[in-house]
Structure formats: C-alpha cells, structure tokens
Design an enzyme around this catalytic site. Sequence first.
Site, PDB file in Angstrom:
ATOM      1  N   GLY A  14       9.535 -38.112  22.806  1.00  0.00           N
ATOM      2  CA  GLY A  14       8.471 -37.099  23.702  1.00  0.00           C
ATOM      3  C   GLY A  14       9.221 -37.078  24.958  1.00  0.00           C
ATOM      4  CB  THR A  16      10.689 -32.211  26.692  1.00  0.00           C
ATOM      5  OG1 THR A  16      10.182 -32.175  25.351  1.00  0.00           O
ATOM      6  CG2 THR A  16      12.118 -32.106  26.379  1.00  0.00           C
ATOM      7  CE1 TYR A 187      -4.089 -46.569  36.644  1.00  0.00           C
ATOM      8  CE2 TYR A 187      -4.762 -48.140  38.486  1.00  0.00           C
ATOM      9  CZ  TYR A 187      -4.899 -46.737  37.960  1.00  0.00           C
ATOM     10  OH  TYR A 187      -5.021 -45.624  38.557  1.00  0.00           O
ATOM     11  CG  ASP A 243      -8.768 -41.912  30.430  1.00  0.00           C
ATOM     12  OD1 ASP A 243      -7.831 -42.256  30.120  1.00  0.00           O
ATOM     13  OD2 ASP A 243      -9.096 -41.192  31.423  1.00  0.00           O
ATOM     14  CG  HIS A 248      -6.267 -48.056  33.308  1.00  0.00           C
ATOM     15  ND1 HIS A 248      -5.210 -48.486  32.547  1.00  0.00           N
ATOM     16  CD2 HIS A 248      -6.455 -46.897  33.585  1.00  0.00           C
ATOM     17  CE1 HIS A 248      -4.560 -47.410  32.388  1.00  0.00           C
ATOM     18  NE2 HIS A 248      -5.387 -46.410  32.844  1.00  0.00           N
ATOM     19  CE  LYS A 341     -11.120 -35.898  34.990  1.00  0.00           C
ATOM     20  NZ  LYS A 341     -10.501 -35.461  33.918  1.00  0.00           N
ATOM     21  NE  ARG A 346      -4.812 -40.825  42.315  1.00  0.00           N
ATOM     22  CZ  ARG A 346      -3.598 -40.424  42.133  1.00  0.00           C
ATOM     23  NH1 ARG A 346      -3.322 -39.349  42.892  1.00  0.00           N
ATOM     24  NH2 ARG A 346      -3.035 -40.947  41.139  1.00  0.00           N
TER      25      ARG A 346
END
Length: 771
Positions: A14, A16, A187, A243, A248, A341, A346
């Site tokens: 992978g 690229t 993380y 996710d 994490h 999100k 952040r």
Amino acid sequence: AEVSQGHVSVVLLGATGDLAKKYLWQGLFQLYLDQVSSGHSFTFHGAALTALEPGQRLMFNVLKKLACPPDESPNRCAVLKDQFLKLSQYHQLKTAENYTMLNREIEMLLRQEGLKEAGRIFYFSVPPFAYTEIARHINSSCRPPPGAWLRVVLEKPFGHDLESAQQLAAELTSFFKEEEMYRVDHYLGKQAVAHILPFRDQNRRFLDPIWNRHPVERGEIYLTSSLSSGRTSFYEQYGVIRDVLQNHLTEALMYLTMELPANLSCAEEVLQRKLQAFQSLRGLEKNSVVVGQYEAYASQVREELQKAQDYVSTTPTFAGVLIHSDSLRWEGVPFLLTSGKALDERVGYVRVLFKNRAYCTQSETLRDAGHSQCKAKQIIFYIGHGTLNTPAVLVSRNLFKPIMPEGSWREAAVQPELRIFGQSLSDYYVYNPVKERDAYSVLISSIYHGRKDFFITTENLLASWEFWTPLLDSISHQPPRLYPGGVENQHLLDFEMVGEELAFALTEPVELLHPDRPTPSDYKMIQSKFRQSPLVSAWSEELISQLASDIERAAGQAVARSGQFHLALSGGSSPVVLFQRLARHHYAFPWRHTHVWLVDERCVPLTDPESNFFSLHNHLLQSVRVPYFNVHPMPVHLNQRLCVEEDRGTELYAKEITALVANTSFDLVLLGMGTDGHTASLFPHSENGLEGARIVVLTESPVKPHQRMSVSLPLINKARQVFVLVLGKGKHDITSLISRVGHEPSKWPISGVRPSSGRLVWYVDYEALLG
C-alpha cells in the site's frame, strides 16, 4: 530485544496510499536516519497493485518530498535521503508469482552483496479484506530463511465486532505466529500516551499512596476533532466508538488502570497485566453511553455514498462512555471516555483528577498566590493540539514534583497566560519531550527492535471486542442526539453521571432521527387486566422502574409485618435490567432483612457465566448489602458433579426453604415467560414440577444447558405475591396466545401460575403486548 547484525528488508504494502504518503515513508526514513550506523544494511520495497511504471512514479514523488527532522544536520540528512532513495524500489504485488519474484530479488541481492539476512518487515497499509490473501502469499513464498526473523505489521480496523475480529485473527494465525504479528494502534506511539507507564513506574514512591479508588475522583480520556468531513465510507460502517473508543481510548485506559509489573521492560509482563485489567472491566450497559451525530453528516452520507434521500443513518459521530473497573484498586471510580468529530477544538488528553479533601481558611487572593491545597489536584498526559499544541505531562504543584527522564523530557518554560482546566499553567509542573517524534516513527522503531509492548496482541484485541460488542449491539438502532458542530454546539453535548449511568445534561427535547416511534400517551386505552389479573404496561424503561418500586414496596410491607422479606428471583435475560435498577436506584430497599432465593438454576458451576446465580451476583448482589447468610443459591454443584439425583440437591434446597420460609410461602416470586410458554425452568410437558408434593425438582430444558433445577408450580402458587415480567417484541406471539388460553400448565406452564391465596400481577412492555 537485541537485533542480530545483518540485512533488513522492509516491504511496505500500500506504498502509494494516503497513510504511506502522510506517515509511513517518513517513519521509515526516520528509522534509516536512526539506524544507518547500527551495523545493519537496509532495502525498502514499496509495493501496491498499481503497475510498475505508474506505481514507481507515484512512490518516488512521495519519497522526494520526505522532510529532514529539525534536529538533523541538513548536510547529513541530504546525503542520507539520497541513499534512502537509492535503497528504495517499487514492486507490483498482485499475484503469487509477484511475491515469488520479490523473494528471489531479496535473495539475489543478499548473495551479490555477501550479506546475511537479519529479517524482513512487511507493513500492511491495505484494507483488512486484503490481509488474508497477502498473508497466504507471504507465508508460502516470501518468508525469510531459518535464523532470520519475520515481522508483519497490521493496521486497524481489526474487525467490526467480536465475531469478525475472531475470524480475522483465526485467518492470520493460520499463516503467522503470534510473535510475528505487530498490530498497530498509532496512539500508543504518541509520546504522552507512551509515557504513562514509565511515568507511573518512575514515580511509584509518590503514586503508590494516591493511585487508587480512595484519593482518585475520576479518570478522563478525551480525543476530539473540529473536522467534520473525510473518510465517510469508512465512518458510516464503523462510527466513532469503533474508530476511536474501542482501540485508542481503551488502550490509554489500560495504561491508567493496569497493575504495574515489577519489570516494565518485560513486554510479556506488561501485556499480561493489561489483559488482567481488561478482565476487571464491568460490562457496559445501554445507559453507560450517550451518542450524537453532527447535523451535516446525514447529507454527506447520502451524497458521497449515493444513498436515497430518505436514507437515515444512526452512526454516532460523538460518544461519551462511562466505564467502571471492578478491580480492588479502582472499584467505584468512574472513567469517562469521550470522542467526537465537529467539536469546537481538536485536542487529546488523559487526565486523572484527585478528590480534594482540603478545607482552606485563607482568602482567594492568598490561595491564588501560592500552591494552595484547595486548588484542583490532577495529573494530565496531554496528547497534543488544543491550548498547548504539543505533547506534555502536567502535574499539579500541590501534588508532587515528578521524576522525569532527563534525556527525553524537559521542564517547560512557564506560560502563566495559558490556562488548562480552569487553572493557570503556573499551577502545574509542565514537561515537554526534548525531541518531538511522530507516533509512527516511534512504533516503526519498536517494530525494528522487536519490542511488542506498544502493540495489540490477539488476546488483547479479542478482550477489547468482547468488552465493546454488547454495547455496540445494544445501541445499533439508538437515535443519536443531533448537534450543529463547532462552537454552535454550546452545551448540547455536555453530559453527566447519574448514579452509574450517563445522560445528556440538557434534557430539553432535541430533534431525533426517528421521531415516528409511538409515545406512551398513544396507548391510553390498554386493558388493566391480563388473564383476569392486574396488568402493568409501559415502555420497557418505565416498566422496569415501576416494577422495581413495587418490589421495594412489597419488601417494606413484609419487613414491617414479619421482620423479613423472602424474595425468589428468576434467571434469564429479562430480569438483568431490573437487577441493575434495584442496585442503582433503590437505596431505601431493606436489603439487611431480605433473603434472596432462586426460582431456577442451570446445572452449571455457579461461577459459569451461564449460571443464573452468576448473573444475579454480577448485576445485583455485589452492589447491595444483603447479609451473606441471607443469599440462597440452588445447590446444583455437589460432590464435584452437577445435578445428580443421588446428591439430593433438590431435597437440600427444599429443606432450606421449609426451615426458613414461614409456611413455605415466599413473600414475592418474580417470574419470566419463555417463547414456548415456560416459566421458571418448568417446560411444556415437563415430567416434574407441574403438580405433586415436591417443591424443588430437576427438569430438562429443550435448549442447552439442558439440565435445570427449579421450584415447582405448587410452591410458586403458595406465594403471597407473584410478579411476571415479559419484555420485547420476541415475546409478542406467546403473550397474545397466553392471553386467550385457559388453565393448561402441561402445554403452557405459565398458564398454571395462579396463587391460591396470593396476588398475581403481570408486567408486560408495549413491545410484547402490542408487537
């Protein structure tokens, strides 16, 4: 681990893709800069499905843009970057022949240069659906020779739930040994997260008295983003819990809560302690979480994934989860994991807040001037971004001055104008890394050195999914709270702990994604009788609340009447929410005067999760103060065997009931109803327990575990009160049928429940009653 001298081949699959462009090539270049003088030689093989020429062009465009670290001399870096490019080559890896050819090229290079092979690293920066095929090819034609090591690096997601994770793990372990696999959670490479265990280890002297449930008020693990777009296809499938929280934040939680091993440099010990911490986590309930979704998300999904205009997504983009550990160290301490999100900033941090028992007599001015004991006490591992915009470790000055490793962390210059959690930065000892390093550089270095403590083992992975999957299943159709995003969120996503549950702090109505569900006011004309007995019906949460209150009332009356309350409880899944309600909301319940009996039990050891007593203990008994001698599990396990007639377990339980319960008449019996009309462990056409003089019997269930012990129908019918709890759509058909049939206990044992001089009440939720 010591690395033998020789040649190392790194294959980036992978090569690229986005991850490789953003982080992995830079991480590999950093590895080369750090290790070029270590005595190893290197080659770097970029690989992808793209044909040779375009693939080569794409890959070298990325390599030319590699940045020199700020602490590296420009001249040395330029020379080494040139060497790195010369040592890097592109391969199309699509077929078995391509892998065989790659292996030949590596072997040929080693022969030509007269090099001994140290090992090979294969970095899978590809979607997980491609793992199995690539693993098969590597295993069959690309393994290094005996004496050289193989390290296979895998990127998340590692499954979507427990079942898919088990399947993927089984496929990979058929090709690779556990010690060959390095599952990356980047993380764990973040400098502040990576320093949690060393910090705890180096500061044992200060932390030993305070790193436990008595001084700690709570732990918080927080990771948010102000961005709202990107990765929509992935996100719609996974959502924020899969996710971020399942991996994490859970890993950071393990670093906080695990017991420290004697030797932190022993990866095996660290991983073992982490696994023990997982096993101490209390199972999550639906009420342990609050979820939200930013308003623009649904239209993004419809547009980018070409969904119909009426498509509704319940994927959460924000989640707050309350977690408890039942370990002796952390029992009762809440840990809050939060991620989302489209928030207003952040930022990421791991924070431990200590209880403040001080009472200070000085004025506010004096308090602010010094490091008053009345100020908040906390330890913060600041991951990055936000106010500080750099990794940091912060310790309140009124706690202790920490020991930090001089070579890698330094005390920061005071910036009193900055504030963290309402306090000036001057209230903390603040440390930053001497040299900031990207997480992937840290992890790639660990892979090269064969250090496994920053990676996720198969056992660790499955323990995490086992913990999270029940919650994910229970909220899969739960409508998330909508929020506008950014500063406009105001207090919309603020949440609070209510007992052992979480709830949004703002309770005013918020637009829901499924406003079409009927409300209780739509059902005003429900009959108040069911089979000629009183009926209580509501949505399940209200129903459970009412049932718990009615049981407490019955307990109070019984204790006032005779000084004791004899309560017989059924097993199965329906009563679990009731047990939790009783444990968390009914503090006036007279537990000290309550005897707890079982209506039925499965013939398994009481420590088996299938056991009714095990469930009762986990969800109720361990949280309330019932005297030890007042708890009466069924004796299914005698003489190291289960439910054997000659062991006379039924007679023992019958004698115990007769000795302690006046007239063998329980004050209250709680029953459920199976989809076949069974109740307790009395099944249709059961040979025992439907009639006769015996009050406790052995029965056979049509489903595993087949053998059961149960109280009999005649004993149930002697009770002062019998409550029957029926929940869920799955019970609608049997509820309808039982409402029409007569007294036919051999066909439907529940129809035989008719207390001779007591009271029967049905508690049936709307889904079971109305479908």
